[in-house]
Design a protein around this motif. Structure first.
Motif, PDB file in Angstrom:
ATOM      1  N   SER A   1      46.690  36.897  18.125  1.00  0.00           N
ATOM      2  CA  SER A   1      48.000  36.269  17.993  1.00  0.00           C
ATOM      3  C   SER A   1      47.982  34.768  18.262  1.00  0.00           C
ATOM      4  O   SER A   1      48.729  34.010  17.633  1.00  0.00           O
ATOM      5  N   PHE A   2      47.169  34.302  19.199  1.00  0.00           N
ATOM      6  CA  PHE A   2      47.125  32.867  19.482  1.00  0.00           C
ATOM      7  C   PHE A   2      46.603  32.101  18.278  1.00  0.00           C
ATOM      8  O   PHE A   2      47.197  31.107  17.841  1.00  0.00           O
ATOM      9  N   ALA A   3      45.497  32.558  17.717  1.00  0.00           N
ATOM     10  CA  ALA A   3      44.955  31.905  16.526  1.00  0.00           C
ATOM     11  C   ALA A   3      45.928  32.041  15.351  1.00  0.00           C
ATOM     12  O   ALA A   3      46.110  31.103  14.567  1.00  0.00           O
ATOM     13  N   PHE A   4      46.554  33.204  15.226  1.00  0.00           N
ATOM     14  CA  PHE A   4      47.545  33.426  14.170  1.00  0.00           C
ATOM     15  C   PHE A   4      48.676  32.406  14.278  1.00  0.00           C
ATOM     16  O   PHE A   4      49.090  31.800  13.279  1.00  0.00           O
ATOM     17  N   TYR A   5      49.173  32.222  15.479  1.00  0.00           N
ATOM     18  CA  TYR A   5      50.230  31.252  15.703  1.00  0.00           C
ATOM     19  C   TYR A   5      49.812  29.834  15.326  1.00  0.00           C
ATOM     20  O   TYR A   5      50.530  29.102  14.638  1.00  0.00           O
TER      21      TYR A   5
END
Length: 424
Positions: free
Chosen positions: A318-322
């Protein structure tokens, strides 16, 4: 001088993602990891609405209205989650320096990669690249200028707020851990009330107009409520207090249905109220409830959909996705025609394609940058232990004495990492 971080009072063992536990296997909080992807997806949909992909104006307006609070809800969730996770995972033998190193390794390399990508894409498109140095230093959220706050990779303003949270965490934790257990609910209520009162404070302190051309709020109030790090710190501290409530056994509920319904009700109410109330004021309380309930569910052994393996894996990305999603949305749309709109089916397909491409890019960033650096620089080094006779205090597995398993200081699982996606 070494300054230790103390573990959560009331919990016998506290490592990365472990709940209150005595001897035995460590326990993780997979439901919170699954929630991370749900929150990131809210931010994705919020930003996607600004691309105006639907040629049908009614459909486009309906989509925009439906997700108009989603990004702010996702951001608020991540700020609350960040405080909860860092407090819940505080280690009794940790030091400020080790804590800050783990946070830096978790956040900054991926930020550098995506900032470089943003600068290159803007240059290739012939667009201005303002405030690159402030983005590099993660200080863009301190200036009441939307062009600075949302410059380069526009979602990274929340990392600017998180940077303050991380720097202040040892001092904040020293205060929160001294709150008497019977007073924790009073502190949670006070922090919730403080967040709810922020729109009123902004109206008193800051000009009400002129409104920004794309949102019915003044630039000064928007900055104060959305991006100003000391203001957003209230949600972070609320998460810390909720972690103590869970760790001390004073948070009673473990079901997710009621906090989800409360969150949905606050979302619908925000749609009917001025913009200022939707940014954080209405959502902080149900989000804090949801995070604590998810943790309690996991610690009690209850099974939740959010703890399923696919959602946990997505949460780890999720962090990279964000960090990547807005770059793919904005520059992908420009590649197809910056002002181009599409039929309803085609537009929906493009949104799904953008989500899939973002997930693919997130997997690459996570596996090629985030994970290797975390393993190299943020994993505690094991030190040899001197054998002790059985029953000696401190011996792992001795009844009544907590074991201390090693846990990476920042990983994809909730309890050790809590990066906060940002929103426009």
């Amino acid at each position: 001088m070494r300054h230790p971080l103390r573990a959560v009072p009331g919990a016998r063992d506290r490592t990365g993602v472990h709940g209150p536990a005595g001897p035995g296997p460590a326990r993780r909080l997979p439901s919170l990891t699954g929630m991370r992807f749900a929150a990131a997806l809210l931010v994705f949909c919020f930003h996607a609405s600004y691309e105006n992909l639907f040629a049908d104006r009614q459909v486009n307006a309906a989509f925009h209205e439906a997700v108009s609070q989603a990004g702010w809800t996702g951001v608020s969730f991540f700020f609350v989650l960040s405080g909860f996770v860092l407090a819940f995972s505080a280690r009794s033998k940790d030091t400020w320096r080790a804590f800050w190193r783990r946070r830096l390794v978790k956040i900054y390399p991926s930020h550098l990669v995506t900032l470089a990508a943003a600068a290159a894409l803007l240059a290739a498109a012939g667009l201005p690249r303002p405030a690159l140095l402030r983005n590099l230093l993660l200080v863009q959220a301190w200036q009441p200028d939307v062009e600075v706050i949302l410059s380069a990779n526009p979602v990274s303003w929340s990392l600017s707020a998180e940077a303050l949270f991380y720097l202040a965490f040892p001092a904040l934790w020293a205060g929160v851990r001294r709150i008497r257990a019977e007073r924790l609910w009073w502190w949670a209520a006070a922090l919730t009330a403080a967040v709810a009162a922020l729109p009123v404070l902004a109206a008193v302190l800051l000009p009400a107009g002129p409104h920004m051309h794309w949102l019915a709020i003044s630039e000064e109030q928007y900055w104060f409520l959305l991006a100003f790090p000391p203001v957003r710190a209230a949600e972070f501290v609320l998460g810390m207090v909720m972690a103590r409530l869970v760790a001390t056994g004073r948070f009673p509920g473990r079901g997710l249905a009621l906090p989800v319904l409360a969150l949905a009700a606050s979302y619908l109410l925000a749609l009917a109220l001025p913009v200022a109330y939707g940014i954080a004021a209405l959502g902080a309380a149900p989000l804090a409830w949801l995070v604590a309930a998810g943790a309690r569910a996991d610690l009690s052994g209850a099974r939740t959909l959010l703890a399923s393996r696919p959602l946990v894996r997505l949460g780890e990305l999720s962090f990279a996705f964000y960090l990547l999603h807005r770059l793919i949305q904005f520059h992908g749309h420009r590649a197809l025609g910056a002002q181009r709109a599409f039929g309803t089916g085609a537009a929906a397909g493009l949104l799904l394609l953008a989500c899939a491409l973002t997930l693919l890019a997130a997997w690459v960033l996570h596996t090629a940058v985030e994970q290797p650096l975390l393993r190299r620089y943020a994993t505690p080094r094991r030190t040899p232990r001197t054998p002790r006779p059985p029953g000696t205090p401190g011996t792992p597995g001795t009844p009544g004495t907590p074991s201390a398993p090693e846990t990476p200081g920042a990983s994809g699982a909730v309890g050790t990492s809590s990066s906060a996606p940002a929103s426009k």
